[in-house]
Design a protein around this motif. Structure first.
Motif, PDB file in Angstrom:
ATOM      1  N   MET A   1       0.805  -1.206   0.000  1.00  0.00           N
ATOM      2  CA  MET A   1       0.000   0.000   0.000  1.00  0.00           C
ATOM      3  C   MET A   1       0.846   1.268   0.000  1.00  0.00           C
ATOM      4  O   MET A   1       0.366   2.327  -0.335  1.00  0.00           O
ATOM      5  N   SER A   2       2.128   1.195   0.438  1.00  0.00           N
ATOM      6  CA  SER A   2       2.946   2.394   0.531  1.00  0.00           C
ATOM      7  C   SER A   2       3.211   3.016  -0.822  1.00  0.00           C
ATOM      8  O   SER A   2       3.533   4.202  -0.915  1.00  0.00           O
ATOM      9  N   ASP A   3       3.106   2.205  -1.895  1.00  0.00           N
ATOM     10  CA  ASP A   3       3.354   2.735  -3.231  1.00  0.00           C
ATOM     11  C   ASP A   3       2.100   3.323  -3.860  1.00  0.00           C
ATOM     12  O   ASP A   3       2.157   3.863  -4.962  1.00  0.00           O
ATOM     13  N   HIS A   4       0.974   3.202  -3.198  1.00  0.00           N
ATOM     14  CA  HIS A   4      -0.263   3.714  -3.754  1.00  0.00           C
ATOM     15  C   HIS A   4      -0.360   5.220  -3.556  1.00  0.00           C
ATOM     16  O   HIS A   4       0.228   5.794  -2.646  1.00  0.00           O
ATOM     17  N   GLY A   5      -1.146   5.853  -4.440  1.00  0.00           N
ATOM     18  CA  GLY A   5      -1.373   7.273  -4.323  1.00  0.00           C
ATOM     19  C   GLY A   5      -2.545   7.588  -3.404  1.00  0.00           C
ATOM     20  O   GLY A   5      -3.022   6.733  -2.662  1.00  0.00           O
ATOM     21  N   THR A   6      -2.999   8.826  -3.470  1.00  0.00           N
ATOM     22  CA  THR A   6      -4.100   9.284  -2.625  1.00  0.00           C
ATOM     23  C   THR A   6      -5.181   9.925  -3.494  1.00  0.00           C
ATOM     24  O   THR A   6      -4.909  10.384  -4.612  1.00  0.00           O
ATOM     25  N   VAL A   7      -6.397   9.959  -2.963  1.00  0.00           N
ATOM     26  CA  VAL A   7      -7.503  10.637  -3.634  1.00  0.00           C
ATOM     27  C   VAL A   7      -8.110  11.636  -2.658  1.00  0.00           C
ATOM     28  O   VAL A   7      -8.561  11.263  -1.573  1.00  0.00           O
ATOM     29  N   THR A   8      -8.096  12.904  -3.034  1.00  0.00           N
ATOM     30  CA  THR A   8      -8.749  13.966  -2.262  1.00  0.00           C
ATOM     31  C   THR A   8     -10.012  14.365  -2.996  1.00  0.00           C
ATOM     32  O   THR A   8      -9.947  14.906  -4.112  1.00  0.00           O
ATOM     33  N   LEU A   9     -11.166  14.079  -2.414  1.00  0.00           N
ATOM     34  CA  LEU A   9     -12.440  14.405  -3.043  1.00  0.00           C
ATOM     35  C   LEU A   9     -12.848  15.829  -2.697  1.00  0.00           C
ATOM     36  O   LEU A   9     -12.782  16.238  -1.526  1.00  0.00           O
ATOM     37  N   VAL A  10     -13.279  16.577  -3.711  1.00  0.00           N
ATOM     38  CA  VAL A  10     -13.791  17.936  -3.506  1.00  0.00           C
ATOM     39  C   VAL A  10     -15.245  17.953  -3.947  1.00  0.00           C
ATOM     40  O   VAL A  10     -15.550  18.130  -5.128  1.00  0.00           O
ATOM     41  N   PRO A  11     -16.195  17.737  -3.013  1.00  0.00           N
ATOM     42  CA  PRO A  11     -17.612  17.783  -3.385  1.00  0.00           C
ATOM     43  C   PRO A  11     -18.036  19.208  -3.671  1.00  0.00           C
ATOM     44  O   PRO A  11     -17.713  20.128  -2.916  1.00  0.00           O
ATOM     45  N   SER A  12     -18.747  19.395  -4.757  1.00  0.00           N
ATOM     46  CA  SER A  12     -19.011  20.746  -5.232  1.00  0.00           C
ATOM     47  C   SER A  12     -20.422  20.866  -5.782  1.00  0.00           C
ATOM     48  O   SER A  12     -21.021  19.891  -6.227  1.00  0.00           O
TER      49      SER A  12
END
Length: 252
Positions: A1-12
């Motif tokens: 999992m350390s090589d995985h990226g991230t997802v930041t959701l911006v609800p709009s």
């Protein structure tokens, strides 16, 4: 999992100036590898090509049943947007694309092709859809109806998450589940799978999505993460470089 990226959701809320500012601020603060938007390739190219959002363009390119469904949805959308005093010609998706261009960041297109969505919707709708919706509405008692109206009255600027619009989503599901299954559930699943695919490739992503999709995508992303080793997310995600041009929405 350390090589995985991230997802930041911006609800709009798509046409809200408050949310356009929030989109810009989040992209600048996070400095992601990619900015994901609730668009497909055709809609992205149209925004890049035209001087403004071309509302008639997609309808002309769709088969007749899908074009009819698209026209109805767009007409309702523009009416609601104007009732709230918002500008239907300026969207959070444009703000995301233009801020990405400012930051030299590429765009990931995570929504289903519009023609697929409209065709699926046209297959679900029929002559009994409206009568059934009216019967469901009439089945609500006065107290329940009053509660629904109160829950739907939150000012647009105060919407910060999917929880804020969940009453409206629940109301839609109750009245017209046929529409909710296509416009919400089908697309939530597709967008979550594409975001998960990007995350597994190691990308840090800021994803600008409609507030109505926030809870659905968030839950599906969590589920995909829990079972990520089974290769569930295999969707291709188009990546595009936004044009470096004078923006239509001021970058403040």
């Amino acid at each position: 999992m350390s090589d995985h990226g991230t997802v930041t959701l911006v609800p709009s809320v798509h046409f809200s100036p408050t949310h356009r500012r929030r989109v810009r601020e989040t992209i600048r603060e996070v400095e992601p590898d990619l900015v994901a938007v609730e668009l497909d390739d055709a809609r992205f190219e149209r925004l890049e090509r035209d001087a403004g959002p071309n509302r008639a363009g997609p309808t002309r390119e769709l088969p007749p049943p899908a074009a009819a469904a698209d026209s109805v949805i767009r007409g309702l959308q523009r009416t609601i947007v104007r009732l709230y005093g918002l500008d239907p010609e300026r969207t959070d998706m444009e703000a995301a694309i233009e801020t990405a261009a400012e930051c030299d960041t590429d765009i990931a297109l995570i929504d289903d092709p519009i023609e697929e969505t409209m065709l699926a919707l046209s297959r679900r709708l029929g002559p009994l859809t409206l009568p059934k919706a009216m019967l469901r509405l009439q089945s609500m008692g006065p107290a329940e109806y009053a509660d629904q109206i109160e829950l739907l009255s939150l000012p647009v600027a105060e919407i910060t998450s999917g929880d804020d619009v969940q009453p409206a989503i629940d109301h839609l599901r109750r009245l017209v589940p046929e529409i909710a299954a296509v416009i919400l559930d089908r697309r939530d699943r597709s967008m979550a799978e594409r975001l998960h695919a990007l995350r597994r490739e190691g990308h840090d992503v800021v994803a600008v999505i409609g507030a109505g999709h926030h809870n659905g995508i968030q839950h599906r992303l969590a589920d995909l993460e829990d079972r990520s080793e089974d290769g569930a997310a295999t969707r291709d995600v188009p990546i595009r470089t936004p044009k470096r041009r004078v923006t239509r929405i001021p970058i403040d």
